[in-house]
Design a protein around this motif. Structure first.
Motif, PDB file in Angstrom:
ATOM      1  N   LEU A  58       8.615  -0.370 -52.528  1.00 33.35           N
ATOM      2  CA  LEU A  58       8.176  -1.614 -53.144  1.00 33.35           C
ATOM      3  C   LEU A  58       6.728  -1.931 -52.759  1.00 33.35           C
ATOM      4  N   LYS A  59       5.906  -2.221 -53.771  1.00 32.78           N
ATOM      5  CA  LYS A  59       4.498  -2.528 -53.547  1.00 32.78           C
ATOM      6  C   LYS A  59       4.168  -3.985 -53.842  1.00 32.78           C
TER       7      LYS A  59
ATOM      8  N   LEU B  97       5.900  -7.846 -54.440  1.00 32.89           N
ATOM      9  CA  LEU B  97       7.064  -8.735 -54.399  1.00 32.89           C
ATOM     10  C   LEU B  97       6.587 -10.153 -54.628  1.00 32.89           C
TER      11      LEU B  97
ATOM     12  N   CYS C 280       9.864  -3.126 -45.754  1.00 29.74           N
ATOM     13  CA  CYS C 280       9.224  -2.722 -47.022  1.00 29.74           C
ATOM     14  C   CYS C 280       7.792  -2.289 -46.711  1.00 29.74           C
TER      15      CYS C 280
ATOM     16  N   LEU D 287       4.654  -2.294 -49.074  1.00 30.94           N
ATOM     17  CA  LEU D 287       4.271  -3.544 -49.717  1.00 30.94           C
ATOM     18  C   LEU D 287       2.757  -3.762 -49.625  1.00 30.94           C
TER      19      LEU D 287
ATOM     20  N   LEU E 111       2.446  -9.701 -51.418  1.00 31.10           N
ATOM     21  CA  LEU E 111       3.608 -10.552 -51.189  1.00 31.10           C
ATOM     22  C   LEU E 111       3.233 -11.987 -51.514  1.00 31.10           C
TER      23      LEU E 111
ATOM     24  N   LEU F 234       4.364  -4.353 -41.914  1.00 27.65           N
ATOM     25  CA  LEU F 234       3.650  -4.405 -43.196  1.00 27.65           C
ATOM     26  C   LEU F 234       2.158  -4.137 -42.988  1.00 27.65           C
TER      27      LEU F 234
ATOM     28  N   LEU G  18      -0.129  -4.198 -46.226  1.00 24.44           N
ATOM     29  CA  LEU G  18      -0.226  -5.412 -47.030  1.00 24.44           C
ATOM     30  C   LEU G  18      -1.683  -5.829 -47.194  1.00 24.44           C
TER      31      LEU G  18
END
Length: 506
Positions: free
Chosen positions: A271-272, A274, A291, A294, A297, A315, A318
């Motif tokens: 998952l990149k 969300l 995740c 990711l 977010l 993360l 991120l």
């Protein structure tokens, strides 16, 4: 619940008056009646005719049915009671403290005899306080939900008794379709599932604004799907089966009625993106830290009071984190490990400060901490290490002084310091704009460096050799060293100007 005046004006009015919790005076006139207070005497459930309830109806013209009035009175009283209890409890303990306390308790229960009894009792007290806060906040959320329901009934002019009679019919209709919504939407959902069952590739599923009330478990078996967008629906729950979408790269759940996310979301290793904005989330699951792919977010417009303790350790990729319009009291120290973070938007929260190591966010370019109001009073000393920061928004806070290291932010292009009681830098400097602030704080920083070096030399050198000539010889050597060490934040023409400023000190 969304108490915004433009969407729920009456509900907003009621809730805005609840926090006062002031007692009614016996001599108060009817025009001074406080809507949050119970009637002076307890009426019969069938005869809501006290002066207070009459005033309630006068202020809310949409209230016409006795059942609505009774329910409104009870809901307002329940909200007031829950908020009063939370006020008595005081601030909720820091989430990281709660996590560490639970870990110590677990270790003690596992037979670790090295934990002192006094520490163990303190940890248990912290956990009990946290659980008590959870219980009362759940009661508050329930009461506010009932208040909103009564509000809708009042605005629609319906009687709650009639509404209750029709509820069974409505539930039956909803149960008739496994996915909820109208027949066309059901057919669309069924078509997607059928296509997947037939072995056809389904890389993208977009069911936006379809009035979906439920997402079937079968969605977790759609192999190969990379994008799932079910924004702007009426979803209250996301099934655990969502963790089966191991190829999913983009998950959009914004503008629904979600109160929680399943722990299985941590299984989405690819998952990149969300997006869970504009829901009713009170917390993000700890598993979200798993995740690791990711990149973006967005958890804005929720009721978050904290972020998972270890979110930053996992993360590390991120780049964009949006958590604005929540109730965050602090950011976990692990957020400082997000070395890829490019944008952090945490405006309109209840932040009391930032982690001391915040300057480790070396990739940060855009930071919005505005509108944390009376809670945000200072920035950490490491703030000047954000050498790539280009945009900084700090308006509507209680910051009295920028950190001395602020002068190192050479790349800063946009700065908003409005509505802060700033004394450093002075207001006349702030009013001249970002360049004036940078120049002022930069000179202040260099003055501090020079003063510290003078003190160090004075402490290391015998008094006899502390003549002006001897001091000048040592300082010339020191300035050469400092010029090299400041390359990280002095560059180009700015470097020559600031070096010239240093030379003036001699």
């Amino acid at each position: 619940m969304d108490p915004a005046p433009q969407t729920h004006p009456i509900l907003s009015y009621v809730l805005a008056r609840i926090p006062t919790l002031s007692k009614l005076k016996p001599t108060a006139a009817a025009s001074d009646f406080d809507i949050e207070q119970p009637p002076v005497h307890t009426p019969s459930p069938r005869t809501p005719s006290t002066a207070g309830e009459f005033e309630l109806v006068e202020r809310m013209p949409g209230l016409r049915h006795p059942s609505v009035l009774r329910a409104m009175t009870r809901a307002v009283a329940d909200v007031s009671a829950a908020r009063a209890a939370l006020e008595v409890l005081g601030p909720r303990p820091d989430h990281e403290l709660v996590d560490s306390s639970r870990a110590i308790i677990a270790a003690a229960e596992a037979g670790d005899s090295e934990v002192p009894e006094g520490d163990l009792q303190g940890c248990r007290a912290v956990v009990r306080l946290e659980e008590t806060h959870d219980a009362y906040e759940a009661l508050l959320q329930d009461a506010e939900g009932r208040l909103e329901k009564v509000y809708r009934s009042a605005m629609e002019g319906t009687d709650l008794d009639d509404e209750a009679e029709g509820k069974g019919k409505e539930d039956g209709l909803a149960a008739g379709g496994a996915e909820g919504g109208d027949a066309a939407v059901q057919e669309e959902v069924v078509a997607v599932l059928k296509q997947a069952e037939e072995g056809k590739t389904v890389e993208s599923v977009r069911l936006v604004d379809r009035q979906l009330r439920q997402l079937p478990e079968a969605f977790g078996r759609i192999q190969g799907v990379r994008v799932l967008d079910v924004s702007r629906n009426q979803l209250e729950v996301i099934p655990d089966a969502i963790g089966g979408l191991d190829q999913l790269e983009e998950l959009r759940l914004s503008t629904n009625a979600l109160v929680s996310l399943p722990d299985s979301i941590g299984l989405l290793s690819n998952l990149k993106i969300l997006n869970v904005a504009n829901n009713r989330l009170r917390a993000l699951p700890d598993s979200i830290s798993k995740c690791r792919s990711l990149v973006e977010l967005d958890a804005s417009y929720n009721n978050l009071t904290y972020l998972p303790t270890n979110i930053g350790y996992e993360l590390v990729n991120l780049q964009k984190l949006r958590v604005h319009m929540n109730k965050l009291r602090s950011l976990p120290s692990s957020v400082c490990e997000m070395t890829s973070l490019y944008l952090l938007d945490a405006h309109f929260n209840e932040l009391c400060g930032l982690p001391s190591a915040f300057g480790k966010l070396s990739s940060l370019e855009i930071l919005d901490l505005s509108s944390n109001f009376s809670d945000l009073k200072e920035l950490p000393a490491s703030f000047g290490d954000l050498l790539n920061l280009r945009e900084l928004y700090l308006s509507n806070n209680q910051i009295h002084a920028l950190p001395d290291s602020f002068g190192r932010l050479d790349k800063l292009e946009r700065l908003n310091l409005e509505q802060n009681p700033l004394g450093m830098p002075p207001s006349d400097i702030v009013n001249k704009g970002v360049d004036a602030v940078k120049e002022y704080m930069s000179k202040r920083w260099l003055d501090i460096l020079l003063e510290e070096e003078q003190k160090r030399i004075a402490a290391e050198t015998p008094q006899a050799s502390s003549t002006p000539k001897a001091w000048l010889d040592r300082s010339v050597s020191w300035v050469s060293g400092v010029s090299g060490s400041l390359v990280g934040y002095l560059s180009g023409n700015e470097k020559s100007e600031k070096d010239a400023y240093l030379n003036q000190q001699f």
